[in-house]
Design a protein around this motif. Structure first.
Motif, PDB file in Angstrom:
ATOM      1  N   LYS A  43       0.832  -1.203   0.000  1.00  0.00           N
ATOM      2  CA  LYS A  43       0.000   0.000   0.000  1.00  0.00           C
ATOM      3  C   LYS A  43       0.865   1.251   0.000  1.00  0.00           C
ATOM      4  O   LYS A  43       2.047   1.204   0.327  1.00  0.00           O
ATOM      5  N   GLU A  44       0.244   2.362  -0.349  1.00  0.00           N
ATOM      6  CA  GLU A  44       0.963   3.623  -0.320  1.00  0.00           C
ATOM      7  C   GLU A  44       1.077   4.146   1.110  1.00  0.00           C
ATOM      8  O   GLU A  44       0.283   3.800   1.985  1.00  0.00           O
ATOM      9  N   ARG A  45       2.073   4.996   1.317  1.00  0.00           N
ATOM     10  CA  ARG A  45       2.221   5.632   2.621  1.00  0.00           C
ATOM     11  C   ARG A  45       1.018   6.522   2.886  1.00  0.00           C
ATOM     12  O   ARG A  45       0.575   7.253   2.003  1.00  0.00           O
ATOM     13  N   GLU A  46       0.497   6.458   4.099  1.00  0.00           N
ATOM     14  CA  GLU A  46      -0.680   7.252   4.439  1.00  0.00           C
ATOM     15  C   GLU A  46      -0.465   8.059   5.713  1.00  0.00           C
ATOM     16  O   GLU A  46       0.296   7.667   6.604  1.00  0.00           O
ATOM     17  N   PHE A  47      -1.166   9.173   5.779  1.00  0.00           N
ATOM     18  CA  PHE A  47      -1.135  10.039   6.954  1.00  0.00           C
ATOM     19  C   PHE A  47      -1.809   9.361   8.133  1.00  0.00           C
ATOM     20  O   PHE A  47      -2.848   8.715   7.982  1.00  0.00           O
ATOM     21  N   VAL A  48      -1.230   9.540   9.325  1.00  0.00           N
ATOM     22  CA  VAL A  48      -1.824   9.008  10.549  1.00  0.00           C
ATOM     23  C   VAL A  48      -2.230  10.145  11.481  1.00  0.00           C
ATOM     24  O   VAL A  48      -3.387  10.239  11.889  1.00  0.00           O
ATOM     25  N   ALA A  49      -1.273  11.009  11.818  1.00  0.00           N
ATOM     26  CA  ALA A  49      -1.549  12.077  12.774  1.00  0.00           C
ATOM     27  C   ALA A  49      -0.510  13.181  12.622  1.00  0.00           C
ATOM     28  O   ALA A  49       0.606  12.933  12.153  1.00  0.00           O
ATOM     29  N   ALA A  50      -0.885  14.384  13.035  1.00  0.00           N
ATOM     30  CA  ALA A  50       0.037  15.509  13.010  1.00  0.00           C
ATOM     31  C   ALA A  50      -0.220  16.399  14.209  1.00  0.00           C
ATOM     32  O   ALA A  50      -1.318  16.399  14.778  1.00  0.00           O
ATOM     33  N   ILE A  51       0.801  17.150  14.582  1.00  0.00           N
ATOM     34  CA  ILE A  51       0.706  18.048  15.732  1.00  0.00           C
ATOM     35  C   ILE A  51       1.438  19.341  15.401  1.00  0.00           C
ATOM     36  O   ILE A  51       2.504  19.322  14.773  1.00  0.00           O
ATOM     37  N   SER A  52       0.866  20.462  15.814  1.00  0.00           N
ATOM     38  CA  SER A  52       1.476  21.758  15.533  1.00  0.00           C
ATOM     39  C   SER A  52       2.748  21.957  16.347  1.00  0.00           C
ATOM     40  O   SER A  52       3.046  21.190  17.269  1.00  0.00           O
ATOM     41  N   GLN A  53       3.491  22.993  16.030  1.00  0.00           N
ATOM     42  CA  GLN A  53       4.795  23.187  16.652  1.00  0.00           C
ATOM     43  C   GLN A  53       4.714  23.371  18.159  1.00  0.00           C
ATOM     44  O   GLN A  53       5.634  22.991  18.882  1.00  0.00           O
ATOM     45  N   ASN A  54       3.629  23.932  18.673  1.00  0.00           N
ATOM     46  CA  ASN A  54       3.509  24.123  20.119  1.00  0.00           C
ATOM     47  C   ASN A  54       2.596  23.077  20.763  1.00  0.00           C
ATOM     48  O   ASN A  54       2.319  23.153  21.964  1.00  0.00           O
ATOM     49  N   GLY A  55       2.141  22.109  19.986  1.00  0.00           N
ATOM     50  CA  GLY A  55       1.295  21.053  20.517  1.00  0.00           C
ATOM     51  C   GLY A  55      -0.158  21.427  20.707  1.00  0.00           C
ATOM     52  O   GLY A  55      -0.952  20.611  21.169  1.00  0.00           O
ATOM     53  N   GLY A  56      -0.528  22.629  20.343  1.00  0.00           N
ATOM     54  CA  GLY A  56      -1.883  23.086  20.589  1.00  0.00           C
ATOM     55  C   GLY A  56      -2.925  22.592  19.614  1.00  0.00           C
ATOM     56  O   GLY A  56      -4.132  22.693  19.873  1.00  0.00           O
ATOM     57  N   ASP A  57      -2.494  22.066  18.500  1.00  0.00           N
ATOM     58  CA  ASP A  57      -3.424  21.604  17.466  1.00  0.00           C
ATOM     59  C   ASP A  57      -2.990  20.227  16.975  1.00  0.00           C
ATOM     60  O   ASP A  57      -1.801  20.007  16.737  1.00  0.00           O
ATOM     61  N   THR A  58      -3.945  19.315  16.859  1.00  0.00           N
ATOM     62  CA  THR A  58      -3.656  17.977  16.362  1.00  0.00           C
ATOM     63  C   THR A  58      -4.658  17.595  15.275  1.00  0.00           C
ATOM     64  O   THR A  58      -5.754  18.167  15.193  1.00  0.00           O
TER      65      THR A  58
END
Length: 124
Positions: A43-58
């Protein structure tokens, strides 16, 4: 030059938990958003999760919402992914990545540095 090293993968039974870590070195960790991606066999690589530089947004892909939690410790230059209620379909190589931006993003082309990956295998 940024170096990212993942750890914490392994073999776990369905319903179990794992916590992945990503150690960051080379540039200021706290200045950029970070993310986790995964690639299952065939399968192709897929997005799982991300977090902003200060951790305030996911941000999470729908299939892991409520089960996975992304977090970061800027003092330790480390990114985490806590995975609960694991399913066989979560089996993949998991990669951490550093974004070129401060805000959380799910597009692979926004990430300029990648780790080598850590294998997660969930048995049924």
């Amino acid at each position: 030059q940024v170096q990212l090293v993942e750890s914490g993968g392994g073999l776990v039974q369905a319903g179990g938990s794992l916590r992945l870590s990503c150690a960051h070195s080379g540039r200021t960790f706290s200045s950029r958003a970070m993310g986790w991606f995964r690639q299952a066999p065939g399968k192709e690589r897929e997005f799982v999760a991300a977090i902003s530089q200060n951790g305030g947004d996911t941000d999470y892909t729908d299939s892991v919402k409520g089960r996975f939690t992304i977090s970061r410790d800027n003092a330790k230059s480390t990114l985490y992914l806590s995975m609960n209620a694991l399913k066989p379909e979560d089996t993949a190589v998991y990669y951490c990545a550093r974004s070129a931006y401060q805000l959380a993003t799910r597009h692979a082309w926004d990430f300029g540095s990648w780790g080598q990956g850590t294998q997660v295998t969930v048995s049924s």
